[in-house]
Motif scaffolding. Structure first.
Motif, short mmCIF file in Angstrom:
data_model
loop_
_atom_site.label_atom_id
_atom_site.label_comp_id
_atom_site.label_asym_id
_atom_site.label_seq_id
_atom_site.Cartn_x
_atom_site.Cartn_y
_atom_site.Cartn_z
N GLY A 14 31.73 46.04 41.17
CA GLY A 14 33.09 45.68 40.80
C GLY A 14 34.01 46.88 40.75
N ALA A 15 33.53 47.99 40.19
CA ALA A 15 34.34 49.21 40.11
C ALA A 15 34.69 49.74 41.49
CB ALA A 15 33.59 50.27 39.31
N ASP A 16 33.79 49.53 42.45
CA ASP A 16 34.01 50.00 43.82
C ASP A 16 34.85 49.04 44.66
OD1 ASP A 16 32.53 52.25 43.31
OD2 ASP A 16 30.66 51.45 44.16
N GLY A 17 35.25 47.91 44.07
CA GLY A 17 36.10 46.96 44.80
C GLY A 17 35.36 45.81 45.41
N GLY A 18 34.05 45.72 45.17
CA GLY A 18 33.28 44.60 45.69
C GLY A 18 33.51 43.35 44.86
N ARG A 19 33.19 42.21 45.45
CA ARG A 19 33.40 40.94 44.76
C ARG A 19 32.22 40.63 43.85
NH1 ARG A 19 36.42 35.53 46.63
NH2 ARG A 19 38.07 37.09 46.31
N ILE A 20 32.54 40.14 42.64
CA ILE A 20 31.49 39.67 41.74
C ILE A 20 31.61 38.15 41.61
CG2 ILE A 20 31.44 41.87 40.50
CD1 ILE A 20 32.92 40.57 38.21
N THR A 21 30.50 37.50 41.43
CA THR A 21 30.47 36.05 41.36
C THR A 21 30.85 35.58 39.95
OG1 THR A 21 28.16 35.91 40.63
CG2 THR A 21 28.57 36.07 43.02
N ARG A 45 41.57 49.77 38.10
CA ARG A 45 43.00 50.10 37.92
C ARG A 45 43.35 51.40 38.63
NH1 ARG A 45 45.67 53.80 35.48
NH2 ARG A 45 43.78 54.59 34.48
N ARG A 46 42.53 52.43 38.46
CA ARG A 46 42.84 53.72 39.08
C ARG A 46 42.83 53.63 40.60
NH1 ARG A 46 39.10 55.48 35.19
NH2 ARG A 46 37.56 55.89 36.83
N ARG A 47 41.95 52.81 41.14
CA ARG A 47 41.91 52.67 42.59
C ARG A 47 43.13 51.89 43.10
NH1 ARG A 47 37.84 49.85 42.91
NH2 ARG A 47 38.81 47.90 43.56
N ARG A 48 43.52 50.84 42.39
CA ARG A 48 44.67 50.02 42.82
C ARG A 48 46.00 50.73 42.53
NH1 ARG A 48 44.76 44.92 44.32
NH2 ARG A 48 42.82 43.72 44.46
N HIS A 49 46.06 51.48 41.45
CA HIS A 49 47.31 52.12 41.02
C HIS A 49 47.03 53.58 40.69
CE1 HIS A 49 48.73 47.98 40.83
NE2 HIS A 49 47.70 47.70 40.06
N PRO A 50 46.74 54.37 41.71
CA PRO A 50 46.27 55.75 41.49
C PRO A 50 47.32 56.69 40.89
CG PRO A 50 46.65 55.35 43.82
CD PRO A 50 46.77 54.02 43.14
N PHE A 291 37.56 40.14 27.90
CA PHE A 291 38.02 39.26 28.97
C PHE A 291 39.03 39.96 29.87
CE2 PHE A 291 40.42 35.79 30.88
CZ PHE A 291 39.38 35.03 31.39
N ILE A 292 39.89 40.78 29.29
CA ILE A 292 40.82 41.57 30.09
C ILE A 292 40.04 42.40 31.12
CG2 ILE A 292 42.16 43.71 29.91
CD1 ILE A 292 44.02 41.56 29.42
N ALA A 293 39.00 43.10 30.65
CA ALA A 293 38.22 43.96 31.54
C ALA A 293 37.51 43.15 32.63
CB ALA A 293 37.22 44.77 30.73
N VAL A 294 36.89 42.04 32.23
CA VAL A 294 36.21 41.21 33.22
C VAL A 294 37.20 40.67 34.25
CG1 VAL A 294 34.95 39.03 33.54
CG2 VAL A 294 34.26 40.62 31.74
N SER A 295 38.39 40.29 33.81
CA SER A 295 39.41 39.77 34.72
C SER A 295 39.79 40.82 35.77
CB SER A 295 40.65 39.33 33.95
OG SER A 295 40.35 38.29 33.06
N ARG A 296 39.94 42.08 35.34
CA ARG A 296 40.29 43.14 36.30
C ARG A 296 39.18 43.31 37.35
NH1 ARG A 296 44.40 44.43 38.77
NH2 ARG A 296 42.99 43.20 40.05
N LEU A 297 37.94 43.21 36.93
CA LEU A 297 36.81 43.31 37.87
C LEU A 297 36.72 42.08 38.77
CD1 LEU A 297 34.25 44.74 35.32
CD2 LEU A 297 35.01 45.93 37.39
#
Length: 412
Positions: A14-21, A45-50, A291-297
């Motif tokens: 998830g941190a690397d931008g892969g999809r999680i189920t 967040r850092r990857r999307r908004h560096p 939930f905020i964190a899981v939503s971002r992933l």
């Protein structure tokens, strides 16, 4: 790294931008260590908004009526038709409030109200066109799928016709209002007279096809299960997948006014006062932050994640900036719906900017489509208008506070 290799693998992907189920999201939500979960979300967040920017908005929620036939159990704002406390504001009052908002730097208004039995598509055409004609600089980010379904039913027209007409009249963006909980069981429990979650998303998909982008929301804490919370975001992600696949949503041009899809996801917590649910269940701070964190992933196809400091408090709003959030929402010059259910957290422009800066982020004033209007690189760049205070609540006043002018309530 955690003690669980499976959780490690999901967090890293998830941190690397892969999809999680959805199943993996549920595992993270219930079992991942808190700090590792937040770290992975912040990596997204850092990857999307560096550039390290956290955005905010100045807007005003203007209620045109509190009369509603839907009678949701969590709502403290509505009054039934013919109730002695019911009201509907004339266009002149709405324009007066929009003008005050413009004077204080607002770039957006959210026109919001109940499902009035007499308000069909023509009413909303007149409402939107009147505001747009008087204040063309204001973005009209308003109503939600429930209101669109209601107006179409009142006038006996199709959903698509209603969407086309209100967009032509001046609607710029659809709010995520009315999502609450999308899965069937919790939705029927708290809003039995509303459309299904699937129908809510169907209206959003129609709007996206016609070039209207929107936000998506979720109300936590009315008795839904952890599985149902994840199912809610699964349903939204599936609709966004269709928008992306069909070219309605494109991150590269997301600031275009003619691109559909969901721009942002905004979870918020149920407020327990003055409604039929009476606080029998509520989401905890940890449940919200996790939930905020899981939503971002989980949302690999939605650009922005907004914290709800209005319902959780400013301290939790600031902490969420370390859990993947890149937007603190707005200084709402007026807000009545959530406030009437007990949301008491207030702020002002300087305080909101300080919240962002002391979280080691760069504050930026944005518009509806996340275009940066001003980036405050240093404190010397910060605006100093002490009139911009959130939020005045007019609902406690007779008739909805007609001609009750700003200045606003004190932040204390």
């Amino acid at each position: 790294m955690t003690a669980n290799p499976e959780i490690d693998s999901i967090l890293q992907r998830g941190a690397d931008g892969g999809r999680i189920t959805p199943e993996e999201a549920l595992l993270l939500y219930t079992e991942a260590p808190f700090h590792e979960l937040g770290e992975a979300a912040d990596a997204v967040r850092r990857r999307r908004h560096p550039e390290g920017i956290v955005t905010y908005l100045i807007d005003r929620n203007i209620n045109y009526t509190n009369v509603c036939v839907t009678a949701c159990k969590f709502c403290a704002f509505f009054r039934a038709p013919k109730h002695k406390e019911g009201w509907a504001h004339p266009i002149e009052e709405i324009l007066h409030r929009a003008g005050e908002a413009v004077e204080l730097g607002a770039t957006q208004v959210m026109l919001q109200g109940g499902h009035h039995p007499d308000f069909g598509v023509a009413y909303y055409e007149h409402l939107f066109s009147s505001v747009k004609q008087e204040f063309p600089q204001l973005a009209i980010h308003s109503i939600g799928p429930s209101e669109i379904l209601h107006m179409a039913k009142v006038d006996g027209v199709s959903i698509e016709d209603a969407v086309i007409r209100i967009k032509a009249a001046g609607l710029d963006s659809i709010a995520g209002a009315g999502a609450e909980m999308l899965p069937d069981r919790p939705r029927k429990a708290i809003a039995p007279l509303k459309e299904s979650g699937a129908r809510w998303l169907e209206v959003m998909a129609i709007a996206h096809r016609h070039g209207l982008s929107s936000t998506a929301t979720m109300m936590m804490g009315t008795g839904e299960t952890n599985f149902e919370r994840i199912e809610h975001i699964r349903m939204i992600r599936d609709v966004q997948d269709l928008a992306v696949a069909n070219g309605y949503s494109d991150v590269a041009v997301e600031q275009s006014h003619e691109v559909g899809g969901f721009r942002a996801f905004i979870p918020w917590t149920y407020q327990a006062e003055n409604n039929h649910l009476k606080g029998r269940t509520q989401a905890t701070t940890m449940e919200y932050l996790r939930f905020i964190a899981v939503s971002r992933l989980f949302f690999d196809n939605i650009s922005h994640l907004q914290a709800s400091w209005l319902t959780t408090g400013k301290d939790i709003g600031q902490l969420s900036l370390h859990m993947g959030v890149d937007d603190l929402g707005s200084i709402m010059l007026e807000e009545n719906v959530i406030s009437s259910a007990g949301a008491k957290h207030r702020s002002n422009l300087q305080e909101l900017i300080t919240m962002i800066r002391t979280a080691d982020r760069i504050p930026a004033w944005r518009d509806t489509w996340y275009k940066h209007l001003a980036v405050h690189l240093t404190p010397a760049d910060d605006p100093t208008d002490d009139r911009v205070v959130s939020h005045f609540s007019s609902i406690a006043l007779p008739g909805g506070g007609v001609r009750k002018a700003l200045p606003l309530v004190q932040t204390s």
